[in-house]
Scaffold this active site. Structure first.
Site, PDB file in Angstrom:
ATOM      1  CG  HIS A 202     122.288  99.179  60.824  1.00 36.02           C
ATOM      2  ND1 HIS A 202     122.583  97.890  61.200  1.00 36.02           N
ATOM      3  CD2 HIS A 202     121.950  99.128  59.505  1.00 36.02           C
ATOM      4  CE1 HIS A 202     122.457  97.085  60.149  1.00 36.02           C
ATOM      5  NE2 HIS A 202     122.060  97.807  59.111  1.00 36.02           N
TER       6      HIS A 202
ATOM      7  CD  GLU B 239     111.997 108.040  80.675  1.00 42.51           C
ATOM      8  OE1 GLU B 239     113.157 107.750  80.968  1.00 42.51           O
ATOM      9  OE2 GLU B 239     111.412 109.020  81.171  1.00 42.51           O
TER      10      GLU B 239
END
Ligand code: ARG
Length: 459
Positions: free
Chosen positions: A158, A292
């Site tokens: 998480h 990216e």
């Protein structure tokens, strides 16, 4: 009319100029020139050997095709849009150069089985290259794993600190993923590697061709078994694009981690300047453009897969012109995957690891709480009770702004009488990591063994 067209016979009107441009594929399928010529040479040799055309004609076709190949490679071949695609550009030029014999090449063949063999040959070569690029990326990962052996970082679930792990263990997780990707590429090759030539337009051919001989010349271990399927099958391209989508998904996850890790908040790694760019306004910026972009290009590869699946959906057998739309997404996927793998292999090799920052982060967030619980289990408590006790100890630390390793034995004893002085060494980062020794765990000796296993498997 339509004198330059190889199929002009039944037409009285020339093709509309725009229709010609609209239907042409030469702009993008010219990159199949090598495979097209290779396939045609094999076909011509077979035609000569079978006595379907004269051997002198076969020889002159082969010579003519070799000249054309040299001319294309020298950049002196004029591709013409009115000749539609690579197949007709080459065939028309062949007849221009060698005359009558050139017009015999297309005997017992159709562009439908011709394009099918061209794409298979092309993708087969590219699959080999992609596997090589995957190997290079794995080399870089092994290099970083070995160089940083012993570096501890926080493992997350998480995106919250979970348990300490070795940085090398994290890198080796990607080695597993790229290993499966390679397996998928090899698997795709198995089904791709069959010769469709000889299917003709759709039904086979009336000439006594020898498909097995052509297969041998083109190094296909088998021939396809149904002519309709041979010309209408693009599964191999879809399989490749599916495997590529999964591969890019892996790269996108890796990209995301590299981007997060190189923020000033994390500071786990530093990408080399040569893989980053600056900002035109903010002088301090060093942006992780490469990961990216790779993350972004993943969308393009998924899109290509969707495009071809949608083109193929509901297409009746056998060939339909729709299928010409297979090439751009396929080529774009090949280029994107190769480019992304290549740049990643170099970027990972040059990446700098900030061991101290990683370690400090691993020490925060109560990352060894599970180790305290496991410690209590070893002292005889049921795991659920141990979990409860450690939960309370963590709450105590939060409320008192302290941390588990800072607690005194006295304080520990308030949580459980079973806790003794050996608790301190049980919850160091090293102890936590090295206790996870079972196959697949993050213990140093285990990770070392995995690195060795992977290296041995590639020799
Ligand atoms: N350029 C075509 C393609 O890529 C070649 C096959 C054309 N066949 C035909 N019957 N029009 O699909």
């Amino acid at each position: 009319m339509s004198k330059d067209k190889l199929w002009g016979g039944r037409f009285t009107q020339p093709t509309d100029r725009f229709v010609e441009e609209f239907t042409a594929s030469i702009e993008f399928d010219k990159r199949l020139y090598h495979q097209d010529i290779r396939g045609s040479i094999a076909h011509a040799r077979m035609l000569g050997r079978q006595g379907i055309i004269a051997t002198v004609d076969a020889d002159s076709i082969v010579g003519g095709l070799e000249d054309i190949l040299a001319r294309i490679e020298a950049g002196s071949f004029d591709f013409s849009v009115s000749l539609e695609d690579i197949h007709m550009n080459i065939e028309a030029r062949l007849s221009e150069c060698i005359g009558e014999a050139g017009k015999r090449l297309h005997t017992g063949r159709s562009r439908n089985d011709q394009v099918a063999v061209d794409i298979r040959l092309y993708l087969r070569d590219e699959l080999g290259e992609i596997c090589t690029f995957l190997d290079k990326l794995v080399d870089s990962l092994l290099f970083q794993s070995e160089r940083n052996l012993g570096v501890i970082m926080p493992g997350y679930t998480h995106l919250q600190v979970a348990q300490p792990i070795l940085f090398s263990h994290h890198m080796m997780a990607y080695v597993e993923m790229f290993g499966r990707d390679r397996g998928r590429m090899e698997d795709c090759l198995k089904r791709l590697n069959a010769l469709p030539l000889g299917a003709g337009a759709l039904a086979g051919t009336t000439f006594p061709i020898d498909r097995e001989y052509v297969a041998e010349l083109l190094e296909f271990p088998e021939v396809t078994r149904n002519s309709l399927d041979s010309v209408s099958d693009r599964d191999f391209a879809l399989e490749f694009m599916s495997a590529s989508s999964i591969l890019m998904m892996h790269l996108s996850r890796f990209s995301e981690e590299l981007i997060i890790w190189s923020t000033s908040e994390f500071g786990f790694i530093e990408l080399s300047d040569s893989f980053c760019t600056g900002s035109s306004i903010m002088p301090q910026k060093k942006n992780p453009d490469v990961p990216e972009l790779v993350r972004g290009k993943t969308g393009r590869v998924y899109g290509n897969l969707m495009a071809l699946l949608t083109v193929m959906k509901s297409l009746p057998l056998a060939y339909n012109k729709d299928m010409q739309e297979d090439k751009e997404p396929l080529f774009d996927t090949i280029d994107t995957v190769k480019g992304s793998l290549k740049i990643f292999a170099d970027m990972i090799r040059e990446m700098k690891v900030n061991a101290g920052t990683m370690r400090a982060a691993a020490a925060r967030g109560f990352s060894t709480a599970t180790d305290v619980a496991d410690y209590l289990v070893r002292k005889g408590l049921p795991f659920r009770d141990a979990h409860e006790i450690v939960g309370k100890a963590v709450r105590y630390c939060v409320e008192n702004s302290t941390d588990l390793p800072e607690l005194t034995l006295e304080t520990w004893k308030n949580f459980s009488e079973s806790i003794e002085a050996d608790i301190f060494e049980a919850i160091t980062l090293e102890a936590s990591v090295n206790a996870r020794k079972a196959t697949g765990g993050t213990a140093l000796e285990r990770v070392k063994a995995e690195i060795e296993r992977v290296k041995a498997g590639r020799e």
